[in-house]
Design an enzyme around this catalytic site. Structure first.
Site, PDB file in Angstrom:
ATOM      1  N   GLY A  85     130.793  -8.671  11.385  1.00  0.00           N
ATOM      2  CA  GLY A  85     129.484  -8.563  11.765  1.00  0.00           C
ATOM      3  C   GLY A  85     128.703  -7.893  10.697  1.00  0.00           C
ATOM      4  O   GLY A  85     129.467  -7.707   9.631  1.00  0.00           O
ATOM      5  N   VAL A  90     136.223  -5.953  13.150  1.00  0.00           N
ATOM      6  CA  VAL A  90     136.884  -5.522  14.053  1.00  0.00           C
ATOM      7  C   VAL A  90     138.291  -5.956  14.154  1.00  0.00           C
ATOM      8  O   VAL A  90     138.579  -7.308  13.643  1.00  0.00           O
ATOM      9  CB  VAL A  90     136.288  -6.208  15.550  1.00  0.00           C
ATOM     10  CG1 VAL A  90     137.045  -5.555  16.547  1.00  0.00           C
ATOM     11  CG2 VAL A  90     134.831  -5.575  15.554  1.00  0.00           C
ATOM     12  N   LYS A 105     136.830  -1.166  15.402  1.00  0.00           N
ATOM     13  CA  LYS A 105     135.894  -1.549  14.685  1.00  0.00           C
ATOM     14  C   LYS A 105     135.710  -0.375  13.559  1.00  0.00           C
ATOM     15  O   LYS A 105     135.689   0.681  13.645  1.00  0.00           O
ATOM     16  CB  LYS A 105     134.593  -1.389  15.441  1.00  0.00           C
ATOM     17  CG  LYS A 105     133.496  -1.984  14.846  1.00  0.00           C
ATOM     18  CD  LYS A 105     132.108  -2.237  15.771  1.00  0.00           C
ATOM     19  CE  LYS A 105     130.905  -2.753  14.924  1.00  0.00           C
ATOM     20  NZ  LYS A 105     129.965  -2.962  15.846  1.00  0.00           N
ATOM     21  N   ASP A 198     121.148  -6.362  21.579  1.00  0.00           N
ATOM     22  CA  ASP A 198     121.758  -7.461  20.866  1.00  0.00           C
ATOM     23  C   ASP A 198     122.615  -8.499  21.644  1.00  0.00           C
ATOM     24  O   ASP A 198     123.840  -8.807  21.318  1.00  0.00           O
ATOM     25  CB  ASP A 198     122.653  -7.061  19.714  1.00  0.00           C
ATOM     26  CG  ASP A 198     122.828  -7.962  18.826  1.00  0.00           C
ATOM     27  OD1 ASP A 198     122.065  -8.989  18.629  1.00  0.00           O
ATOM     28  OD2 ASP A 198     123.949  -7.828  17.964  1.00  0.00           O
TER      29      ASP A 198
END
Length: 262
Positions: A85, A90, A105, A198
């Site tokens: 992202g 991840v 992560k 988000d």
């Protein structure tokens, strides 16, 4: 042009701007709005607001970080890239002590994390670690390694809602169930003073038993905290686009967009 049509056009132009920017092409509001001059002022204002708070995503990623990192903290062995992202990758990793798979992560910023970015990354871990709900992916561990930080969480063996929605059309009953589940999780988080900020299909995971879990509180914050650049335009509430202070209603807006999309 009616206000609703103008709003739709503005959002489409902003999504195009974001897409071009991610590809390395910087375009001005004037260039974007050549065919839609009536949208120039709101588009220019939104772009200026987004740029003003873009420090987190300005760091460039490096292709080498698609290769699994070495053993982390002498315990976790990453072996498969699960996703990437705007802020982190991840990995699926094996926990050598507890003999189980976990998700890790890691930041993907060249040269590691400077002070403010490290604080932001740790804030993500603290936000999630303090939440106890069966609908939230739990954090197991947080590891600092010099200018690096890793967040170890439960590995959900399943798929995200974005992928699931590409494979099937959900029934009305299924959509209602999804909405109720996410709303329940958000109500709990909001009661703890946490705004996710988000909510989108890729942050909603469906495990092997068909249960939905909310993940990636990576841009979570307390109500009233000023917005930041780490958002997904298609699901962002208007106040986020204007860089205004967000509250619990911003999550409700995003959930509404997800349900409408389904």
């Amino acid at each position: 042009m009616e206000a609703s049509q103008t709003g739709d056009t503005v959002l489409a132009l902003l999504e195009r701007w974001e897409c071009l920017r991610e590809q390395g092409t910087e375009v001005s509001a004037e260039e974007l709005c050549q065919e839609h001059p009536e949208c120039l002022l709101p588009v220019r204002r939104a772009i200026e607001a987004l740029k003003a708070v873009s420090t987190v995503l300005e760091a460039k990623t490096v292709d080498q970080e698609d290769a699994p990192p070495g053993v982390i903290s002498g315990r976790y062995t990453p072996h498969r890239l699960l996703g990437r992202g705007g802020f982190g990758r991840v990995w699926v990793a094996f926990d050598e002590e507890l003999r189980r798979e976990v998700a890790i992560k890691t930041p993907m910023v060249r040269g590691g994390l400077a002070g403010p970015l490290m604080d932001l990354f740790l804030a993500e871990a603290r936000c999630v670690a303090g939440l106890r709900h069966p609908g939230i992916v739990p954090v197991h561990d947080v590891i600092r390694d010099g200018d690096r930080c890793h967040i170890v969480s439960e590995f959900i063996d399943g798929q995200d809602l974005a992928r699931a929605a590409r494979q099937k059309r959900f029934s009305q009953a299924e959509i209602i169930a999804i909405g109720m589940r996410v709303a329940e999780v958000l109500e709990y988080a909001h009661q703890q003073g946490i705004v996710h900020r988000d909510i989108k299909p890729s942050n909603l995971l469906i495990d092997g038993q068909g249960r939905l879990r909310v993940c990636d509180f990576g841009i979570a914050g307390v109500p009233g905290a000023q917005g930041d650049r780490r958002l997904t335009l298609a699901y962002a509430s208007p106040e986020r686009l204007d860089n205004e202070r967000v509250d619990l209603r911003s999550d409700i807006w995003s959930l509404g967009v997800v349900l409408f999309e389904l």
